[in-house]
Design an enzyme around this catalytic site. Structure first.
Site, PDB file in Angstrom:
ATOM      1  N   SER A 172      12.648   1.174   6.182  1.00 17.47           N
ATOM      2  CA  SER A 172      11.966  -0.192   6.320  1.00 17.47           C
ATOM      3  C   SER A 172      12.296  -0.987   6.397  1.00 17.47           C
ATOM      4  CB  SER A 172      11.114   0.158   4.922  1.00 17.47           C
ATOM      5  OG  SER A 172       9.348  -1.015   4.247  1.00 17.47           O
ATOM      6  N   ARG A 173      12.430  -1.964   6.398  1.00 19.71           N
ATOM      7  CA  ARG A 173      13.456  -3.571   6.386  1.00 19.71           C
ATOM      8  C   ARG A 173      14.262  -3.915   5.463  1.00 19.71           C
ATOM      9  NH1 ARG A 173      10.223  -7.585   9.585  1.00 19.71           N
ATOM     10  NH2 ARG A 173       9.184  -7.013   8.265  1.00 19.71           N
ATOM     11  N   ASP A 232      -9.724  -7.751   7.254  1.00 16.27           N
ATOM     12  CA  ASP A 232      -8.669  -6.702   6.396  1.00 16.27           C
ATOM     13  C   ASP A 232      -9.737  -5.727   5.751  1.00 16.27           C
ATOM     14  OD1 ASP A 232      -5.827  -5.413   6.712  1.00 16.27           O
ATOM     15  OD2 ASP A 232      -6.228  -5.815   3.992  1.00 16.27           O
ATOM     16  N   ILE A 238       0.581  -1.300  -0.034  1.00 17.16           N
ATOM     17  CA  ILE A 238      -0.293   0.193  -0.199  1.00 17.16           C
ATOM     18  C   ILE A 238       0.872   1.181   0.067  1.00 17.16           C
ATOM     19  CG2 ILE A 238      -0.259   0.162   2.601  1.00 17.16           C
ATOM     20  CD1 ILE A 238      -3.221   0.720  -0.039  1.00 17.16           C
ATOM     21  N   LYS A 288      -4.880   1.810   8.496  1.00 15.72           N
ATOM     22  CA  LYS A 288      -5.860   1.412   8.358  1.00 15.72           C
ATOM     23  C   LYS A 288      -5.833  -0.229   8.985  1.00 15.72           C
ATOM     24  CE  LYS A 288      -8.189  -1.404   6.268  1.00 15.72           C
ATOM     25  NZ  LYS A 288      -7.543  -2.251   5.270  1.00 15.72           N
TER      26      LYS A 288
HETATM   27  P1  NAP Z   1       3.628  -5.269   3.458  1.00 15.74           P
HETATM   28  O1  NAP Z   1       2.517  -5.189   1.355  1.00 15.74           O
HETATM   29  O2  NAP Z   1       3.121  -6.909   3.832  1.00 15.74           O
HETATM   30  O3  NAP Z   1       3.281  -4.403   3.864  1.00 15.74           O
HETATM   31  C1  NAP Z   1       3.573  -4.552   4.955  1.00 15.74           C
HETATM   32  C2  NAP Z   1       5.680  -3.744   5.117  1.00 15.74           C
HETATM   33  O4  NAP Z   1       5.403  -3.854   6.466  1.00 15.74           O
HETATM   34  C3  NAP Z   1       6.280  -4.708   4.919  1.00 15.74           C
HETATM   35  O5  NAP Z   1       6.650  -4.932   3.934  1.00 15.74           O
HETATM   36  C4  NAP Z   1       7.475  -4.384   5.305  1.00 15.74           C
HETATM   37  O6  NAP Z   1       8.285  -3.671   5.180  1.00 15.74           O
HETATM   38  C5  NAP Z   1       6.784  -4.084   7.182  1.00 15.74           C
HETATM   39  N1  NAP Z   1       6.539  -4.232   7.987  1.00 15.74           N
HETATM   40  C6  NAP Z   1       7.327  -4.443   9.447  1.00 15.74           C
HETATM   41  N2  NAP Z   1       6.739  -4.871   9.960  1.00 15.74           N
HETATM   42  C7  NAP Z   1       6.486  -6.506   9.902  1.00 15.74           C
HETATM   43  C8  NAP Z   1       5.949  -7.583  10.621  1.00 15.74           C
HETATM   44  N3  NAP Z   1       6.003  -7.671  11.348  1.00 15.74           N
HETATM   45  N4  NAP Z   1       5.420  -8.570   9.511  1.00 15.74           N
HETATM   46  C9  NAP Z   1       5.584  -7.789   7.907  1.00 15.74           C
HETATM   47  N5  NAP Z   1       5.217  -7.087   7.586  1.00 15.74           N
HETATM   48  C10 NAP Z   1       6.473  -5.530   8.474  1.00 15.74           C
HETATM   49  O7  NAP Z   1       1.202  -4.805   3.495  1.00 15.74           O
HETATM   50  P2  NAP Z   1      -0.167  -4.065   2.642  1.00 15.74           P
HETATM   51  O8  NAP Z   1      -1.087  -5.156   1.856  1.00 15.74           O
HETATM   52  O9  NAP Z   1       1.269  -3.006   2.105  1.00 15.74           O
HETATM   53  O10 NAP Z   1      -0.538  -3.463   4.239  1.00 15.74           O
HETATM   54  C11 NAP Z   1      -0.400  -2.450   5.192  1.00 15.74           C
HETATM   55  C12 NAP Z   1      -1.091  -1.843   5.474  1.00 15.74           C
HETATM   56  O11 NAP Z   1      -2.143  -1.078   4.822  1.00 15.74           O
HETATM   57  C13 NAP Z   1      -2.576  -3.252   6.755  1.00 15.74           C
HETATM   58  O12 NAP Z   1      -3.144  -1.996   7.468  1.00 15.74           O
HETATM   59  C14 NAP Z   1      -3.402  -2.912   5.386  1.00 15.74           C
HETATM   60  O13 NAP Z   1      -4.644  -2.880   6.060  1.00 15.74           O
HETATM   61  C15 NAP Z   1      -3.542  -1.922   4.731  1.00 15.74           C
HETATM   62  N6  NAP Z   1      -3.800  -1.260   3.446  1.00 15.74           N
HETATM   63  C16 NAP Z   1      -3.647  -2.733   2.516  1.00 15.74           C
HETATM   64  C17 NAP Z   1      -4.251  -2.530   1.231  1.00 15.74           C
HETATM   65  C18 NAP Z   1      -3.368  -3.341   0.366  1.00 15.74           C
HETATM   66  O14 NAP Z   1      -4.440  -2.613  -0.655  1.00 15.74           O
HETATM   67  N7  NAP Z   1      -2.343  -4.084   0.427  1.00 15.74           N
HETATM   68  C19 NAP Z   1      -5.050  -1.097   1.021  1.00 15.74           C
HETATM   69  C20 NAP Z   1      -5.117  -0.279   2.186  1.00 15.74           C
HETATM   70  C21 NAP Z   1      -4.527  -0.268   3.338  1.00 15.74           C
HETATM   71  P3  NAP Z   1       9.664  -4.311   6.152  1.00 15.74           P
HETATM   72  O15 NAP Z   1      10.089  -5.871   5.508  1.00 15.74           O
HETATM   73  O16 NAP Z   1      10.892  -3.387   4.497  1.00 15.74           O
HETATM   74  O17 NAP Z   1       9.949  -4.032   6.544  1.00 15.74           O
END
Ligand code: NAP
Length: 309
Positions: free
Chosen positions: A33-34, A165, A11, A87
């Site tokens: 970010s890691r 989610d 996101i 969120k």
């Molecule tokens: P994601 O692709 O998994 O990205 C989250 C990032 O957070 C990871 O790339 C990771 O980056 C970091 N991170 C740090 N600690 C972590 C842990 N313990 N486990 C996993 N990742 C960790 O997730 P996302 O889809 O962007 O979603 C993140 C948030 O945005 C959620 O709350 C989700 O509900 C919200 N969201 C998502 C979307 C969507 O379409 N995907 C839409 C709206 C809102 P590093 O490894 O580089 O630290």
């Protein structure tokens, strides 16, 4: 204002980075970010390094999954930074309340964002429903988890919320557009036998005027994806489709309202954050989260087929 973005995953890359780049209010000054980074932007691998090195950055936007988000938010607030939360605002209600109190104590702004509320037609639906008597409201939120959450293991872990989610996005719209508060009365949760969180959910709610309010969330939907809310009232039926991007009343699209200067959910969120910073304070509506928490508390679990990517 300089802003830092933490959690450079899907996101952050898809929405936050472009929204900040287009924002008249913010400049992306650092990432935390890691693994992820943004070309040309100073990169830190943990929040304490950022907080120690860059006290010029007063705003931090957190795009982490909900479980690790509390720790990062608390550190940022204790360091006197204003915080914007993706969120859902936390993994539990208690930690959201704790962040609220911490932000008050440190006199910083805290914004729990609900991006789906910024969809184009949500304000139109809210205005139309304001003086109608609701008879029934149905939420149908069905999408393919493999398409929207590839490789995201955290959604299946405790605190990851599973199908809630995306489902919480629907609940953020419902709580925004309905003039009355509702609360959950029953839930059935389909939990794959190899996972901790639901892949499907059916919810029913109490409505103070007796309207039948229900929701079905499903992550097993292949083909067409459905993000629809149908509200039947004494004066017609409103259908909000495509997550709030389209609206019909009795089958016809209402005439478009005057164009707003901003389009897009995330540009609107960053504009809201800028307005919050200008006036100070906390914007944290936890009602969508309460419904999810109640569903996880009251839900009858059905074990379903194992889920593999
Ligand atoms: P994601 O692709 O998994 O990205 C989250 C990032 O957070 C990871 O790339 C990771 O980056 C970091 N991170 C740090 N600690 C972590 C842990 N313990 N486990 C996993 N990742 C960790 O997730 P996302 O889809 O962007 O979603 C993140 C948030 O945005 C959620 O709350 C989700 O509900 C919200 N969201 C998502 C979307 C969507 O379409 N995907 C839409 C709206 C809102 P590093 O490894 O580089 O630290």
């Amino acid at each position: 204002m300089d802003i830092a973005l933490m959690g450079i995953g899907k996101i952050a890359q898809d929405q936050h980075v472009p929204a900040i780049a287009a924002s008249p209010d913010f400049t992306l000054a650092a990432t935390v970010s890691r693994h992820g980074s943004v070309p040309g932007v100073a990169a830190f691998s943990d929040i304490d390094s950022l907080l120690a090195a860059r006290d010029d950055i007063s705003v931090i936007s957190l795009c982490l999954p909900p479980v690790p988000r509390f720790d990062a938010a608390a550190r940022a607030i204790r360091a006197g930074r204003h915080v914007m939360l993706e969120k859902p605002p936390g993994a539990t209600l208690a930690e959201c309340h704790a962040l609220h109190r911490l932000a008050e104590a440190h006199r910083v702004c805290l914004f729990a964002t609900w991006h789906s509320r910024e969809a184009d037609k949500v304000p139109v639906a809210k205005a139309w429903l304001a003086d109608k008597r609701l008879r029934a409201l149905r939420v149908i939120w069905k999408e393919d988890v493999r398409r929207w959450h590839p490789g995201q293991e955290w959604i299946w872990e405790p605190g990851g919320m599973g199908v809630f989610d995306p489902g919480i996005n629907a609940l953020s719209i419902v709580t925004e557009i309905l003039p009355h508060d509702i609360h959950l009365t029953s839930a059935t949760l389909d939990v794959p036998e190899n996972r901790q969180t639901p892949i499907g959910a059916e919810l029913t709610f109490y409505h103070p005027e007796g309207a039948e309010v229900s929701a079905v969330f499903d992550w097993r939907q292949e083909g067409d994806q459905t993000w629809t809310i149908v509200a039947e009232t004494d004066a017609g039926t409103l259908t909000l489709a495509d997550g709030g991007a389209r609206i019909k009343i009795d089958g016809a699209a209402p005439p478009p309202a005057d164009d707003t200067p901003l389009s897009g959910e995330y540009p609107r969120l960053y504009a809201k954050m800028a307005r919050l910073l200008a006036r100070g304070g906390i914007d944290m509506d936890l009602r969508p989260m309460v419904h999810v928490s109640d569903a996880l508390a009251l839900g009858h679990r059905r074990r379903t087929a194992p889920f593999t990517e």
